[in-house]
Structures are given as C-alpha cells and as structure tokens.
Design an enzyme around this catalytic site. Sequence first.
Site, PDB file in Angstrom:
ATOM      1  N   LYS A  68       2.313  -3.325   7.206  1.00 59.00           N
ATOM      2  CA  LYS A  68       2.544  -3.517   5.768  1.00 59.00           C
ATOM      3  C   LYS A  68       3.988  -3.144   5.407  1.00 59.00           C
ATOM      4  CE  LYS A  68      -0.109  -4.549   2.979  1.00 59.00           C
ATOM      5  NZ  LYS A  68      -0.623  -5.849   2.471  1.00 59.00           N
ATOM      6  N   THR A  78       0.828  -1.219   0.000  1.00 56.33           N
ATOM      7  CA  THR A  78       0.000   0.000   0.000  1.00 56.33           C
ATOM      8  C   THR A  78       0.861   1.268   0.000  1.00 56.33           C
ATOM      9  OG1 THR A  78      -1.524   1.283   1.390  1.00 56.33           O
ATOM     10  CG2 THR A  78      -0.109  -0.254   2.534  1.00 56.33           C
ATOM     11  N   ASP A  79       0.286   2.355  -0.515  1.00 54.70           N
ATOM     12  CA  ASP A  79       1.003   3.641  -0.457  1.00 54.70           C
ATOM     13  C   ASP A  79       1.122   4.155   0.974  1.00 54.70           C
ATOM     14  OD1 ASP A  79      -1.661   4.392  -0.012  1.00 54.70           O
ATOM     15  OD2 ASP A  79      -1.745   5.853  -1.651  1.00 54.70           O
ATOM     16  N   GLU A  80       0.327   3.577   1.891  1.00 60.53           N
ATOM     17  CA  GLU A  80       0.349   4.067   3.280  1.00 60.53           C
ATOM     18  C   GLU A  80       1.689   3.809   3.959  1.00 60.53           C
ATOM     19  OE1 GLU A  80      -3.169   3.536   5.643  1.00 60.53           O
ATOM     20  OE2 GLU A  80      -4.392   3.210   3.864  1.00 60.53           O
ATOM     21  N   TYR A 117      -1.577  -0.413  11.038  1.00 64.37           N
ATOM     22  CA  TYR A 117      -1.792  -1.122   9.762  1.00 64.37           C
ATOM     23  C   TYR A 117      -0.639  -0.843   8.800  1.00 64.37           C
ATOM     24  CZ  TYR A 117      -3.311  -1.543   4.889  1.00 64.37           C
ATOM     25  OH  TYR A 117      -3.348  -1.824   3.542  1.00 64.37           O
TER      26      TYR A 117
HETATM   27  P1  NAD Z   1      -9.896  -7.232   2.418  1.00 65.98           P
HETATM   28  O1  NAD Z   1      -9.851  -6.917   3.873  1.00 65.98           O
HETATM   29  O2  NAD Z   1     -11.148  -6.977   1.642  1.00 65.98           O
HETATM   30  O3  NAD Z   1      -9.529  -8.764   2.176  1.00 65.98           O
HETATM   31  C1  NAD Z   1      -8.520  -9.420   2.875  1.00 65.98           C
HETATM   32  C2  NAD Z   1      -8.717 -10.906   2.660  1.00 65.98           C
HETATM   33  O4  NAD Z   1      -7.661 -11.585   3.347  1.00 65.98           O
HETATM   34  C3  NAD Z   1     -10.039 -11.435   3.226  1.00 65.98           C
HETATM   35  O5  NAD Z   1     -10.652 -12.291   2.293  1.00 65.98           O
HETATM   36  C4  NAD Z   1      -9.617 -12.186   4.477  1.00 65.98           C
HETATM   37  O6  NAD Z   1     -10.487 -13.275   4.782  1.00 65.98           O
HETATM   38  C5  NAD Z   1      -8.231 -12.660   4.089  1.00 65.98           C
HETATM   39  N1  NAD Z   1      -7.356 -12.913   5.247  1.00 65.98           N
HETATM   40  C6  NAD Z   1      -7.136 -12.095   6.302  1.00 65.98           C
HETATM   41  N2  NAD Z   1      -6.295 -12.675   7.177  1.00 65.98           N
HETATM   42  C7  NAD Z   1      -5.959 -13.872   6.641  1.00 65.98           C
HETATM   43  C8  NAD Z   1      -5.111 -14.929   7.053  1.00 65.98           C
HETATM   44  N3  NAD Z   1      -4.429 -14.854   8.214  1.00 65.98           N
HETATM   45  N4  NAD Z   1      -4.984 -16.017   6.277  1.00 65.98           N
HETATM   46  C9  NAD Z   1      -5.675 -16.096   5.103  1.00 65.98           C
HETATM   47  N5  NAD Z   1      -6.512 -15.141   4.663  1.00 65.98           N
HETATM   48  C10 NAD Z   1      -6.644 -14.035   5.421  1.00 65.98           C
HETATM   49  O7  NAD Z   1      -8.662  -6.444   1.813  1.00 65.98           O
HETATM   50  P2  NAD Z   1      -8.506  -5.774   0.375  1.00 65.98           P
HETATM   51  O8  NAD Z   1      -9.048  -4.404   0.433  1.00 65.98           O
HETATM   52  O9  NAD Z   1      -8.979  -6.711  -0.661  1.00 65.98           O
HETATM   53  O10 NAD Z   1      -6.920  -5.641   0.318  1.00 65.98           O
HETATM   54  C11 NAD Z   1      -6.107  -6.648  -0.294  1.00 65.98           C
HETATM   55  C12 NAD Z   1      -4.662  -6.230  -0.188  1.00 65.98           C
HETATM   56  O11 NAD Z   1      -4.479  -4.964  -0.794  1.00 65.98           O
HETATM   57  C13 NAD Z   1      -4.186  -6.081   1.262  1.00 65.98           C
HETATM   58  O12 NAD Z   1      -2.900  -6.618   1.358  1.00 65.98           O
HETATM   59  C14 NAD Z   1      -4.178  -4.582   1.494  1.00 65.98           C
HETATM   60  O13 NAD Z   1      -3.173  -4.235   2.433  1.00 65.98           O
HETATM   61  C15 NAD Z   1      -3.839  -4.077   0.097  1.00 65.98           C
HETATM   62  N6  NAD Z   1      -4.345  -2.729  -0.174  1.00 65.98           N
HETATM   63  C16 NAD Z   1      -5.673  -2.456  -0.139  1.00 65.98           C
HETATM   64  C17 NAD Z   1      -6.117  -1.159  -0.436  1.00 65.98           C
HETATM   65  C18 NAD Z   1      -7.585  -0.804  -0.453  1.00 65.98           C
HETATM   66  O14 NAD Z   1      -7.899   0.343  -0.757  1.00 65.98           O
HETATM   67  N7  NAD Z   1      -8.504  -1.723  -0.179  1.00 65.98           N
HETATM   68  C19 NAD Z   1      -5.197  -0.155  -0.740  1.00 65.98           C
HETATM   69  C20 NAD Z   1      -3.838  -0.471  -0.740  1.00 65.98           C
HETATM   70  C21 NAD Z   1      -3.438  -1.761  -0.483  1.00 65.98           C
END
Ligand code: NAD
Length: 338
Positions: free
Chosen positions: A156, A128-130, A152
């Site tokens: 990351k 993430t950009d964070e 968080y």
């Molecule tokens: P989300 O919270 O919707 O999904 C996370 C998924 O991971 C869920 O299906 C959950 O069941 C699964 N999970 C969590 N812990 C787990 C574990 N210990 N073992 C197996 N599965 C597990 O998240 P998202 O928004 O789809 O984000 C996906 C990735 O993208 C993450 O790594 C997040 O840091 C990154 N990200 C997201 C955003 C955003 O805007 N949503 C922005 C930047 C980066």
Amino acid sequence: MKILVTGGAGFIGSHFVRSLLTSGEGTGSPPTLVTVVDALTYAGHRANLAAVAADSRLAFVRGDILDAGLIDGLLPGHDAVVHFAAESHVDRSIASGHAFVATNVLGLHTLLQAAVRHGLRTFVHVSTDEVYGSIPAGSWTEEHPLAPNSPYAASKASGDLLALSYHRTHGLDVRITRCSNNYGPHQFPEKVIPRFVTRLLDGHKVPLYGDGRHVRDWLHVDDHCRAVRLVLERGRPGEVYNVGGGTELTNEQLTQRLLDLCGAGWSRVDHVADRPGHDARYSVDWSKIRSELGYAPRRSFTDGLAETVAWYRANRSWWERPAPSDPYSSLSAPERNR
Ligand code: NAD
C-alpha cells in the site's frame, strides 16, 4: 459526475457505492453513472451491491485492474476514479505477498497510466494508516515518513508513492486517504471483528494474538465512506488525508466487547502466537480533514459495534457461503473466484 469505483463489490467499496447512490450526503450533485470494476476475488461479492442493483446509474463489470485493455476501454467517459480494489488482509500477505504486489502496486499503476492517457479529472486512492508503521504514543500526521512493516502495508505504501509520483510528474489530480481500521456489516470474516463474531455465534473459540495489548483505532465504514466522498468532492490535488474513527482500543478490550455482545466469556478465547511483525499501535492525526473538509466521525463505537454484531446474527446466509480456508488454521488457501 461519472465515477469508476474499483473494488466496489468488497466491504468498503460496496458501502461507498451504496451510499453514493442512496444517500444525499454529498455536497455535489448525485452521480449520473457509477461503474464498478471488481475481479470478485474471495473478498468480493455481488450480493454486497444487491440493495442498488436495480439502479440504472450502476454498471457492474467483473474484471481485473491489472487488465490494461479492459481499463483502457472502461475509463473514458468517467470524471473520477475511486480506487478501493486491493488485497487487504495482512495475514494473507505474510503467507504470500505476490498477489499484494500485483494488485496493490501493478494494478494501481495500470489505473494511473490509463488515467493520464485519458485525461481523467480526479483519482482518489484509498490507502491505510498501516503505511506509517507502528507508533508507541501520539499520532501520525500526513507528513510522517512511511515505515510499513507487513508486506500488505508495504504494497500500500508503494502504491501511495506511485500515485503521488503521477501527481508530481504527470499533473494527475491524485488524492490519497489513509484510514484506520474499518468495521461494519458486509466485512469478510477474516478481519478480526467479523471473524470473532461469526466464530462466537457458531460456538467456537476466538484466537487472540499475543498479549492482546495491540492498539487500533476503530472507524465505522459509514464514516469512512463519508470522508472519501468529501475528499472526492472537495479535497485538494496531490494531498493526503488521514481518516480516524476516534475509538482506540486494545485487542483485549475489543474482544471483551465482542464477548459481551455475543453472550460469551473469556473461556472462549484462545491466546495464540503473535503475528510476525505485528504493529503495536496505529494512531492517525485526522485534524487536517477535520479543518479542511469538516469531517468528524458520527457513529458511536458502542452503537456501531452492536449494530454490526446484530447484522452478522441476522445475515448468516451472507457469511456461511463457502469461504477459503481459515488463516487461523491454514494460510495456504488459493483465492477463489465466484
Ligand atoms: P476487501 O478485501 O473487502 O475488498 C477488496 C475488493 O477488491 C474485493 O471486492 C475484491 O474482489 C477486489 N479486488 C481485489 N483484487 C482485485 C483486482 N486485481 N482487480 C479488481 N478487483 C480486485 O477490502 P476492503 O476492506 O473493502 O478495503 C478496501 C480498501 O480500503 C483497500 O484498498 C484497503 O487497503 C483499504 N483499507 C481497508 C481497511 C479496513 O479496515 N478494511 C483499513 C484501511 C484501508
């Protein structure tokens, strides 16, 4: 290619799996196997994969990435891991950071160890950009020092450093993406866009943090998934790629757009105390992925946001499923498995 996708039942992971199996976007040949491993925490939902459930190339395993035995059994036979699984909500990490360190650091470490042990070809870590912190003006390149502010973001950033150490120390082909705020259908209604939309559709007020001047760049999940696929297919080992969406808005401007799309006015906005440590602005410079891999966002924010609101309007049954308690009123709810 046989691909193991962690967190493939979550918001972005499920989009990635659906696009892998249904769109001809990639430059390589279509995958022959996509294995999803997902613990199905409160944020993961099998219904997110319903559109591809009948595809014989999809295998779903409910499991935790911290389970080294499970990962050791699953990884052999795959060419690549695309790692989305994470605890992903900043407010929850402020309430309790433990699960964030467990999944985002130790869980990733379990995967990296198994990847080295089994000679995995490529490991894409979705970050993430964070991790860069907050920037008042200009944009971060991939070389910018990491300065995360929330638990968080710190978990990351720790994961990013760990993943890069596995490249440098063990020669593992690790590639990292750092994207801005994603939006689109199937996002759990704890993040600002689905949270505001579902509350507005239900006639409730929406909580706007602080002065509403925090700035975010918005990236449609389709564009993000295309970028991750480009990095998987043509990225370079050991490299980090920023992924931006090209639409910077203050939270106040975003709220105005959501109010307009839901037919509501400013009387439906509650100004609430700011989030502790709230980053003022994120902005990634994504010229590297543009020049190296030809990435550019394709989705217009205006159309993408309208489609997203329409999706939540049309899919009440998806978001009306029982949810953990709303962090607006309480941050103490335990995770719920389904
Ligand atoms: P989300 O919270 O919707 O999904 C996370 C998924 O991971 C869920 O299906 C959950 O069941 C699964 N999970 C969590 N812990 C787990 C574990 N210990 N073992 C197996 N599965 C597990 O998240 P998202 O928004 O789809 O984000 C996906 C990735 O993208 C993450 O790594 C997040 O840091 C990154 N990200 C997201 C955003 C955003 O805007 N949503 C922005 C930047 C980066």
